[in-house]
Write an enzyme that holds these catalytic residues in place. Structure first.
Site, PDB file in Angstrom:
ATOM      1  N   ALA A 159      -6.155  21.982 -12.824  1.00 40.28           N
ATOM      2  CA  ALA A 159      -6.795  20.649 -13.679  1.00 40.28           C
ATOM      3  C   ALA A 159      -6.554  21.111 -15.247  1.00 40.28           C
ATOM      4  O   ALA A 159      -6.547  22.084 -15.521  1.00 40.28           O
ATOM      5  CB  ALA A 159      -8.579  20.976 -13.599  1.00 40.28           C
ATOM      6  N   TYR A 197      -1.110  20.858 -26.370  1.00 45.96           N
ATOM      7  CA  TYR A 197      -0.857  20.868 -25.218  1.00 45.96           C
ATOM      8  C   TYR A 197       0.031  22.192 -24.730  1.00 45.96           C
ATOM      9  O   TYR A 197      -0.591  22.967 -23.942  1.00 45.96           O
ATOM     10  CB  TYR A 197      -0.433  19.717 -24.347  1.00 45.96           C
ATOM     11  CG  TYR A 197       0.096  19.886 -23.042  1.00 45.96           C
ATOM     12  CD1 TYR A 197      -0.919  19.865 -21.826  1.00 45.96           C
ATOM     13  CD2 TYR A 197       1.556  20.001 -22.565  1.00 45.96           C
ATOM     14  CE1 TYR A 197      -0.450  19.979 -20.537  1.00 45.96           C
ATOM     15  CE2 TYR A 197       1.706  20.218 -21.362  1.00 45.96           C
ATOM     16  CZ  TYR A 197       0.786  20.261 -20.448  1.00 45.96           C
ATOM     17  OH  TYR A 197       1.226  20.305 -18.985  1.00 45.96           O
ATOM     18  N   ASN A 243       9.914  19.048 -15.279  1.00 48.62           N
ATOM     19  CA  ASN A 243       9.474  17.804 -15.163  1.00 48.62           C
ATOM     20  C   ASN A 243       9.301  17.429 -13.764  1.00 48.62           C
ATOM     21  O   ASN A 243      10.330  17.221 -12.936  1.00 48.62           O
ATOM     22  CB  ASN A 243      10.597  16.781 -15.844  1.00 48.62           C
ATOM     23  CG  ASN A 243      10.569  16.921 -17.352  1.00 48.62           C
ATOM     24  OD1 ASN A 243      11.020  17.920 -17.907  1.00 48.62           O
ATOM     25  ND2 ASN A 243      10.167  16.108 -18.167  1.00 48.62           N
ATOM     26  N   ARG A 284      16.697  16.851 -18.974  1.00 48.91           N
ATOM     27  CA  ARG A 284      15.680  17.324 -18.432  1.00 48.91           C
ATOM     28  C   ARG A 284      16.085  18.119 -17.153  1.00 48.91           C
ATOM     29  O   ARG A 284      17.016  17.653 -16.622  1.00 48.91           O
ATOM     30  CB  ARG A 284      14.285  16.239 -18.242  1.00 48.91           C
ATOM     31  CG  ARG A 284      13.812  15.709 -19.585  1.00 48.91           C
ATOM     32  CD  ARG A 284      13.200  17.026 -20.549  1.00 48.91           C
ATOM     33  NE  ARG A 284      12.747  16.078 -22.062  1.00 48.91           N
ATOM     34  CZ  ARG A 284      13.516  16.417 -23.005  1.00 48.91           C
ATOM     35  NH1 ARG A 284      14.580  16.561 -23.042  1.00 48.91           N
ATOM     36  NH2 ARG A 284      12.774  15.783 -23.948  1.00 48.91           N
TER      37      ARG A 284
HETATM   38  N1  LIG Z   1       3.556  16.697 -13.913  1.00 49.09           N
HETATM   39  C1  LIG Z   1       4.434  17.451 -14.601  1.00 49.09           C
HETATM   40  O1  LIG Z   1       5.403  17.055 -14.879  1.00 49.09           O
HETATM   41  C2  LIG Z   1       3.708  18.810 -15.108  1.00 49.09           C
HETATM   42  C3  LIG Z   1       4.668  19.443 -15.855  1.00 49.09           C
HETATM   43  C4  LIG Z   1       4.216  20.939 -16.359  1.00 49.09           C
HETATM   44  C5  LIG Z   1       2.885  21.111 -16.171  1.00 49.09           C
HETATM   45  N2  LIG Z   1       1.911  20.222 -15.340  1.00 49.09           N
HETATM   46  C6  LIG Z   1       0.681  20.838 -15.152  1.00 49.09           C
HETATM   47  O2  LIG Z   1       0.359  20.596 -13.997  1.00 49.09           O
HETATM   48  C7  LIG Z   1      -0.800  20.451 -13.702  1.00 49.09           C
HETATM   49  C8  LIG Z   1      -1.077  19.228 -12.768  1.00 49.09           C
HETATM   50  O3  LIG Z   1      -0.723  18.163 -13.594  1.00 49.09           O
HETATM   51  P1  LIG Z   1      -0.426  16.691 -12.911  1.00 49.09           P
HETATM   52  O4  LIG Z   1       0.904  16.260 -13.314  1.00 49.09           O
HETATM   53  O5  LIG Z   1      -0.846  16.844 -11.463  1.00 49.09           O
HETATM   54  O6  LIG Z   1      -1.531  15.766 -13.621  1.00 49.09           O
HETATM   55  P2  LIG Z   1      -2.812  14.986 -13.101  1.00 49.09           P
HETATM   56  O7  LIG Z   1      -3.388  14.498 -14.365  1.00 49.09           O
HETATM   57  O8  LIG Z   1      -2.431  14.225 -12.062  1.00 49.09           O
HETATM   58  O9  LIG Z   1      -3.787  16.055 -12.627  1.00 49.09           O
HETATM   59  C9  LIG Z   1      -4.639  17.033 -13.363  1.00 49.09           C
HETATM   60  C10 LIG Z   1      -6.158  16.827 -12.721  1.00 49.09           C
HETATM   61  O10 LIG Z   1      -7.134  17.370 -13.333  1.00 49.09           O
HETATM   62  C11 LIG Z   1      -8.239  16.666 -13.409  1.00 49.09           C
HETATM   63  N3  LIG Z   1      -9.032  16.979 -14.359  1.00 49.09           N
HETATM   64  C12 LIG Z   1      -8.479  16.654 -15.769  1.00 49.09           C
HETATM   65  N4  LIG Z   1      -9.581  17.139 -16.556  1.00 49.09           N
HETATM   66  C13 LIG Z   1     -10.553  17.554 -16.016  1.00 49.09           C
HETATM   67  C14 LIG Z   1     -11.902  18.276 -16.147  1.00 49.09           C
HETATM   68  N5  LIG Z   1     -12.319  18.492 -17.180  1.00 49.09           N
HETATM   69  N6  LIG Z   1     -12.706  18.835 -14.960  1.00 49.09           N
HETATM   70  C15 LIG Z   1     -12.031  18.596 -13.881  1.00 49.09           C
HETATM   71  N7  LIG Z   1     -10.888  18.112 -13.493  1.00 49.09           N
HETATM   72  C16 LIG Z   1     -10.163  17.476 -14.423  1.00 49.09           C
HETATM   73  C17 LIG Z   1      -7.655  15.128 -13.427  1.00 49.09           C
HETATM   74  O11 LIG Z   1      -8.687  14.348 -13.128  1.00 49.09           O
HETATM   75  C18 LIG Z   1      -6.474  15.374 -12.398  1.00 49.09           C
HETATM   76  O12 LIG Z   1      -6.713  15.094 -11.245  1.00 49.09           O
HETATM   77  C19 LIG Z   1      -1.695  20.208 -15.099  1.00 49.09           C
HETATM   78  O13 LIG Z   1      -2.158  21.629 -15.213  1.00 49.09           O
HETATM   79  C20 LIG Z   1      -0.321  20.071 -15.786  1.00 49.09           C
HETATM   80  O14 LIG Z   1      -0.487  20.715 -17.282  1.00 49.09           O
HETATM   81  C21 LIG Z   1       2.307  19.243 -14.972  1.00 49.09           C
END
Ligand SMILES: NC(=O)c1ccc[n+]([C@@H]2O[C@H](COP(=O)([O-])OP(=O)(O)OC[C@H]3O[C@@H](n4cnc5c(N)ncnc54)[C@H](O)[C@@H]3O)[C@@H](O)[C@H]2O)c1
Length: 311
Positions: free
Chosen positions: A75, A142, A171, A210
């Site tokens: 999250a 972030y 990514n 990337r």
């Molecule tokens: N997608 C990428 O390329 C990427 C790259 C690097 C890091 N990340 C990290 O991976 C993790 C997942 O990212 P993702 O791409 O699946 O994004 P996403 O937005 O699909 O998933 C994040 C989830 O967290 C939930 N969330 C947000 N705020 C919240 C809160 N206050 N309380 C409870 N739940 C909450 C959202 O509803 C969502 O379901 C994150 O920590 C993100 O920073 C993702």
């Protein structure tokens, strides 16, 4: 054995939860559905315990962690742009939320917490490939929040003997990444543009690179980080170890979607990093992590999913 997936209704979290369910694990999801969607987990919703709530609320996190043996903490407020506009919100969700998870986990005897970190911690450092022991220079609230979380994870290991592992995702792409979100990754945006027959936008000359990693490989890395004894207290890059330019990414998507569209080139985005790719040597050695999906194959699944799910 009970496993908590925070952010489990989101893109990556839902794939982790689904994989755990397929291994007959007892899964609890905590998500406030700010970005996550019920449809991401609909097909296995009945097999998980779903808690709707905010990661930055202590009572909610305590309830979510209670009785759990392991936690995958996904999250977060994931948008770099939004984090610049709203650093306090970023702090609240990403840093306070993570501290609440770590605090509850250490008080309640959780065996290990695997945390989603990000390549954003490297910021504009020049060294390539990015190595875990290289310099960090996050350029946004972030990226900073992810760096602080890594330091707090280390602190909880040292001071409270809580096992933590941080995974710096590069990514990530794949099914369930929302192509309609303004913060969605470039792959979802390109595919969705190609399918809608709208010209994709490339910022700058398109030669920026990337490291695109398919979501199923990220899931695998999470499971390895949870089970590998030697991983405790460590940080790992999770990518593919190869760099792909935005131009060649579009070329592949163009080929797979049989598109004839010509991209629109816009001015480079301020602060856009020129080249980025991961060294995955450490993850290979310690976690035995080996990415299995080529970009071509990962794109095939992603395109299929976007075709089936676009309105
Ligand atoms: N997608 C990428 O390329 C990427 C790259 C690097 C890091 N990340 C990290 O991976 C993790 C997942 O990212 P993702 O791409 O699946 O994004 P996403 O937005 O699909 O998933 C994040 C989830 O967290 C939930 N969330 C947000 N705020 C919240 C809160 N206050 N309380 C409870 N739940 C909450 C959202 O509803 C969502 O379901 C994150 O920590 C993100 O920073 C993702």
């Amino acid at each position: 054995m009970k496993i908590l997936v925070t952010g489990g209704a989101g893109f990556i979290g839902s794939h982790i939860a689904e994989e755990l369910v397929s291994h007959k694990q007892d899964v609890r999801i905590l998500d406030n559905f700010s970005a996550g969607k019920l449809k991401n987990i609909r097909h296995f919703e009945k097999k998980v315990e779903l808690l709707e709530g905010n990661i930055s609320d202590k009572a909610t996190v305590d309830d979510a962690v209670k009785g759990c043996n392991y936690i995958f903490h996904q999250a977060a407020m994931v948008s770099v742009e939004e984090s610049i506009k709203n650093p306090v919100k970023t702090w609240d969700i990403n840093i306070k939320g993570t501290l609440l998870v770590l605090g509850a986990a250490s008080r309640m005897g959780v065996k290990r917490v695997v945390l989603a970190s990000s390549a954003a911690v490297y910021g504009d450092t020049l060294a390539l490939p990015k190595r875990e022991d290289g310099a960090l220079n996050p350029k946004s609230p972030y990226g900073e929040s992810k760096h602080i979380n890594e330091m707090n994870a280390e602190k909880y290991l040292k001071d409270f003997k809580l096992q933590t592992v941080c995974l710096r995702y590069f990514n990530v792409y794949g099914p369930r990444q929302d192509p309609d979100s303004p913060y969605s990754g470039v792959i979802s945006k390109f595919v969705s543009a190609a399918l809608r027959k709208e010209r994709p936008i490339i910022y700058g000359d398109g030669e920026q690179t990337r490291d695109f990693v398919f979501v199923k490989d990220v899931v695998k890395a999470n499971l390895l980080a949870m089970s590998e004894k030697k991983a405790a207290g460590q940080v790992f890059n999770i990518g593919t170890g190869t760099e792909t330019s935005i131009n060649s990414l579009w070329k592949e998507i163009k080929k797979q979607t049989k598109s004839k569209l010509v991209p629109i080139h816009k001015a480079p985005r301020e602060g856009d990093i020129r080249r980025s790719f991961a060294s995955i040597v450490k993850a290979g050695k310690v976690l035995k992590y080996r990415p299995e999906y080529s970009l071509e194959e990962g794109l095939k699944y992603t395109i299929e999913w976007i075709k089936e799910n676009s309105s």
